[in-house]
Write an enzyme that holds these catalytic residues in place. Sequence first.
Site, PDB file in Angstrom:
ATOM      1  N   TYR A  45      41.675  33.690  33.383  1.00  0.00           N
ATOM      2  CA  TYR A  45      40.863  32.625  32.803  1.00  0.00           C
ATOM      3  C   TYR A  45      40.338  31.671  33.876  1.00  0.00           C
ATOM      4  O   TYR A  45      39.377  30.939  33.643  1.00  0.00           O
ATOM      5  CB  TYR A  45      41.662  31.802  31.785  1.00  0.00           C
TER       6      TYR A  45
ATOM      7  N   HIS B 197      48.947  41.284  30.632  1.00  0.00           N
ATOM      8  CA  HIS B 197      47.717  41.004  29.887  1.00  0.00           C
ATOM      9  C   HIS B 197      47.171  42.224  29.147  1.00  0.00           C
ATOM     10  O   HIS B 197      46.645  42.100  28.035  1.00  0.00           O
ATOM     11  CB  HIS B 197      46.647  40.442  30.836  1.00  0.00           C
TER      12      HIS B 197
END
Length: 278
Positions: free
Chosen positions: A54, A112
């Site tokens: 991010y 992830h």
Amino acid sequence: MIRGMEERCVLNNGVEMPCLGLGLAKIKKTEQIDDIVRNALTTGYRSLDTAEIYGNEMLVGQAVKRYGIPRRELFITTKLWNKNATYDRTIAACELSLQRLGMDYIDLYLIHWPIKGQYQEVWEAFIELQKQGKVRAIGVCSFQIHHLQELLSASNIIPAINQVEFHPLLTQEPLLAFCKKHHIQVEAWSPLMQGNFRFIPKLSEIALLYGKSVPQIILRWNLQKGVITIPKSTRSEHLTENTDIFDFHLSQEHMLAIDALNLNQRFGEDPDQFRFRD
């Protein structure tokens, strides 16, 4: 703090995690992160979800420090990105995430994406990081049943969390049942379907009956399904609205009506089709 925001789920290693948190995906502007974190903490959020990819771990860490909530009251999640999916790179990546966050430990560290042939090695590194006290709980994202079966066959350490796309159009009932059987807590990413709830009349009909918004109905449904939820929001009024879900209970009839909306429809990547970019 808003009534109900103190609700916690106990993970399989005894760590307590807020049932409602805030997703911070892809928000990279300093002022925006600062405003969101300030509004969230003021409203009563204590669980913040970020990730290496991010690009905002440092901003999140700085914003948290700026508003003075004691670290022990916070629950910080971050995630390992695909390019670091080896044992040594995982150890190093965690250290870098800690440095960017400006923290001594991460509450929840997640793989992830399930990169074929690599997540078993990463999991061993996660176990070591937990032993070292650098993370309190370890888990995975977007793992399907076959991914979890492979992981469990190679390790006796069970993921505390499986964070998956979960919403009324993608209920993933077999996966929920598998996780429940193995004491893996399910957590919803993209619970509000990237805004596509607006096109589902049944949800609007149910919301009208309860005097609530459609997002509030969806988030309440999440909690009653036993699923932790982390809706993303950049607007203060939505941050507050999303917390107003603890003063009502959906009937069994309406729970089943929402379950019946399932179309196995994804708005995010399919973990079995995702091309694992660096």
